[in-house]
Design a protein around this motif. Structure first.
Motif, PDB file in Angstrom:
ATOM      1  N   GLY A  50       6.161   4.289   2.655  1.00  0.00           N
ATOM      2  CA  GLY A  50       5.994   3.016   2.564  1.00  0.00           C
ATOM      3  C   GLY A  50       4.916   2.269   3.170  1.00  0.00           C
ATOM      4  N   GLU A  51       4.414   2.893   3.913  1.00  0.00           N
ATOM      5  CA  GLU A  51       3.264   2.306   4.753  1.00  0.00           C
ATOM      6  C   GLU A  51       1.806   2.661   4.004  1.00  0.00           C
ATOM      7  N   TRP A  52       0.920   1.632   4.035  1.00  0.00           N
ATOM      8  CA  TRP A  52      -0.379   1.712   3.033  1.00  0.00           C
ATOM      9  C   TRP A  52      -1.427   1.704   4.327  1.00  0.00           C
ATOM     10  N   PRO A  53      -2.292   2.920   4.094  1.00  0.00           N
ATOM     11  CA  PRO A  53      -3.468   2.795   5.129  1.00  0.00           C
ATOM     12  C   PRO A  53      -4.259   1.383   4.640  1.00  0.00           C
ATOM     13  N   ALA A  54      -4.682   0.721   6.061  1.00  0.00           N
ATOM     14  CA  ALA A  54      -5.552  -0.355   5.780  1.00  0.00           C
ATOM     15  C   ALA A  54      -7.074   0.129   5.048  1.00  0.00           C
ATOM     16  N   ASP A  55      -7.696   1.124   5.044  1.00  0.00           N
ATOM     17  CA  ASP A  55      -8.736   1.314   4.593  1.00  0.00           C
ATOM     18  C   ASP A  55      -8.957   2.078   2.949  1.00  0.00           C
TER      19      ASP A  55
END
Length: 105
Positions: A50-55
């Motif tokens: 559920g977490e998306w990498p910022a880059d």
């Protein structure tokens, strides 16, 4: 609350933007700096579900070179009874696996 209308986009500006994306970049000058080393494969990111990498981008805009690819995508999506989006993601994943395997050889 009132709903405001969006201003109309200039079709010529949109087409100019797309045409600029299609033109190759300028040739490097002969006094260019040292050549850049080949790109390294990025290590797998460890993110929580559920977490998306910022880059990492969440979307991708594709400009078709001609009508062949979108019509083939629509045909294959119809054969598999899937949406074009899901079919495109599946084809992209399989294509990336093939390309990755070619570079490992």
């Amino acid at each position: 609350m009132a709903i405001k209308k969006r201003p109309q986009a200039d079709p010529a500006a949109i087409e100019a933007f797309g045409a600029a994306a299609d033109t190759p970049p300028e040739a490097p000058s002969p006094v260019a700096s040292a050549p850049t080393p080949p790109r390294q494969v990025a290590p797998a990111r460890s993110t929580q579900p559920g977490e998306w990498p910022a880059d990492v981008a969440k979307t991708l805009l594709i400009r078709w070179p001609d009508a062949t690819l979108p019509s083939e995508l629509a045909e294959v999506a119809g054969l598999e009874d899937r949406s074009q989006h899901k079919t495109a993601l599946r084809a992209l994943q399989r294509g990336l696996e093939v390309l990755r395997a070619e570079h490992r050889e």
